[in-house]
Design an enzyme around this catalytic site. Sequence first.
Site, PDB file in Angstrom:
ATOM      1  N   GLY A 111       7.748 104.845 -12.049  1.00 16.87           N
ATOM      2  CA  GLY A 111       6.712 104.283 -11.754  1.00 16.87           C
ATOM      3  C   GLY A 111       6.717 102.776 -11.726  1.00 16.87           C
ATOM      4  NE  ARG A 124      14.781 107.442  -7.084  1.00 19.30           N
ATOM      5  CZ  ARG A 124      13.382 107.149  -6.410  1.00 19.30           C
ATOM      6  NH1 ARG A 124      13.492 107.370  -5.113  1.00 19.30           N
ATOM      7  NH2 ARG A 124      12.506 107.035  -7.075  1.00 19.30           N
ATOM      8  N   GLY A 164       6.499 110.556 -10.598  1.00 20.81           N
ATOM      9  CA  GLY A 164       5.691 111.807 -10.560  1.00 20.81           C
ATOM     10  C   GLY A 164       5.927 112.877 -11.571  1.00 20.81           C
ATOM     11  CE  LYS A 209      -8.010 105.660  -7.353  1.00 18.93           C
ATOM     12  NZ  LYS A 209      -7.162 106.439  -6.463  1.00 18.93           N
TER      13      LYS A 209
HETATM   14  P1  AMP Z   1      -1.126 103.425 -11.150  1.00 16.66           P
HETATM   15  O1  AMP Z   1      -0.576 103.767  -9.805  1.00 16.66           O
HETATM   16  O2  AMP Z   1      -2.565 104.144 -11.438  1.00 16.66           O
HETATM   17  O3  AMP Z   1      -0.087 103.312 -12.195  1.00 16.66           O
HETATM   18  O4  AMP Z   1      -1.776 101.828 -11.100  1.00 16.66           O
HETATM   19  C1  AMP Z   1      -1.199 100.832 -10.858  1.00 16.66           C
HETATM   20  C2  AMP Z   1      -1.963  99.952 -10.113  1.00 16.66           C
HETATM   21  O5  AMP Z   1      -3.143  99.634 -10.980  1.00 16.66           O
HETATM   22  C3  AMP Z   1      -1.178  98.502  -9.843  1.00 16.66           C
HETATM   23  O6  AMP Z   1      -1.189  98.403  -8.287  1.00 16.66           O
HETATM   24  C4  AMP Z   1      -2.220  97.404 -10.295  1.00 16.66           C
HETATM   25  O7  AMP Z   1      -2.535  96.481  -9.568  1.00 16.66           O
HETATM   26  C5  AMP Z   1      -3.379  98.148 -10.550  1.00 16.66           C
HETATM   27  N1  AMP Z   1      -4.117  97.872 -11.569  1.00 16.66           N
HETATM   28  C6  AMP Z   1      -4.072  97.600 -12.863  1.00 16.66           C
HETATM   29  N2  AMP Z   1      -4.946  96.921 -13.591  1.00 16.66           N
HETATM   30  C7  AMP Z   1      -5.751  96.600 -12.735  1.00 16.66           C
HETATM   31  C8  AMP Z   1      -7.098  96.209 -12.731  1.00 16.66           C
HETATM   32  N3  AMP Z   1      -7.781  95.497 -13.804  1.00 16.66           N
HETATM   33  N4  AMP Z   1      -7.892  96.330 -11.647  1.00 16.66           N
HETATM   34  C9  AMP Z   1      -7.529  96.628 -10.517  1.00 16.66           C
HETATM   35  N5  AMP Z   1      -6.280  97.068 -10.513  1.00 16.66           N
HETATM   36  C10 AMP Z   1      -5.574  97.141 -11.361  1.00 16.66           C
END
Ligand code: AMP
Length: 399
Positions: A356, A38, A379, A203
Amino acid sequence: MLNKKTIEDIDVSGKKVIVRVDFNVPLDENGNITDDKRIVGALPTIKYLIAHKAKTILVSHLGRPKNGPEEKFSMKPTAKRLSELIGQEVIMASDVIGEDAKTKAAALKEGQVLMLENVRFHKEETSKDPEVARAFAKELASMAEIYVNDAFGTAHRAHASTAVIAEFLPAVCGYLIKKEIEFMGGALSNPERPFVAILGGSKVSDKIKVIDNLIDKVDTLIIGGGMAYTFFKAKGYNIGTSIVEEDRVELAKELMAKADAKGVKLLLPVDNMVAKEFKNDSERKVVASNAIEDGWMGLDIGTETIRIFSDTIKNAKTVIWNGPMGVFEMPNFAVGTKEVAKALAESGALTIVGGGDSAAAVEQMGYAEKISHVSTGGGASLEFLEGKTLPGIDALMDK
Ligand code: AMP
């Protein structure tokens, strides 16, 4: 494309210029910086200001101090690192808007650099009361004649030092924000086609607005990662014990219908690496998306999916990626994410990785150099992809 003034559009020579940077770097328990990316990211702006004889005053936050000044959240290590990087002294103030900061700011000579203490030592910085934030921003502004925002990582926040201060000074953006807007804004408003977006992560709920906004813009939308299972459920597939958001199944149906209506190709995994347990060394196998058995959970995309996604990425002209394809923290389920990163690196397309986890993934895997643009904001880049106006950019002067 960029309709905001930049540091090149204003005469900084001999002027006191306050620059909001994002020096929110990770520190180890001894206060050593473990990753200076950064700080390095802000160098083009800082070097420009030095070369153009500005008197530079840097302001940033670091961590989340809750109770005023605390040594462990001091900006001192960042000032030291910056001084090593630019090969000149960075004067450190012991406060933000106090006597020390004001005296040192007033005494600055052309080409000198002053670092203020952590702006979040003042709760006014993040205050939701507009008058409180304004009063604090005005104090900050009183030390300078020009405001430069170069902190993309906090541009989605309307804080005193990221947006409100622009009310009191001529306000322009630095090179980092300029680059972010040119790459991400350019891709969203005028992409070379085919334009492919690839979204992953755990999610659907976190990315609804991104999916919705991108369906209006892309030719192909690829969905992988944990959120694919909510879409599988919407298609009526058995998903075993895979992660799912039951309350978003209807929404997933609507998003698929919207993509269909708009003629956007929505690609979901055709196969998955499934496991018995949420553990790296769990028993695992590849199965088709419509053949996940009870007691198994999908933790990564499968081999055929990797091939399809990679081909799509390689045939694109513009690619935006946000979110891992699986549980990439576990090596046995990091293959999909790794291969997607590789496909981006090998693609001749303009490639953008939106902050991220996916930014961390391309860096860990050593592909960052081969990506056209890796966004510095988690974010902030997500909100940009949602089509939102970022307050820290909106507040700057129009061209
Ligand atoms: P996000 O914070 O929404 O970008 O998601 C990132 C997280 O999603 C990471 O920590 C991954 O381990 C998790 N992730 C990705 N694919 C899966 C999956 N199939 N099942 C559970 N967690 C997942």
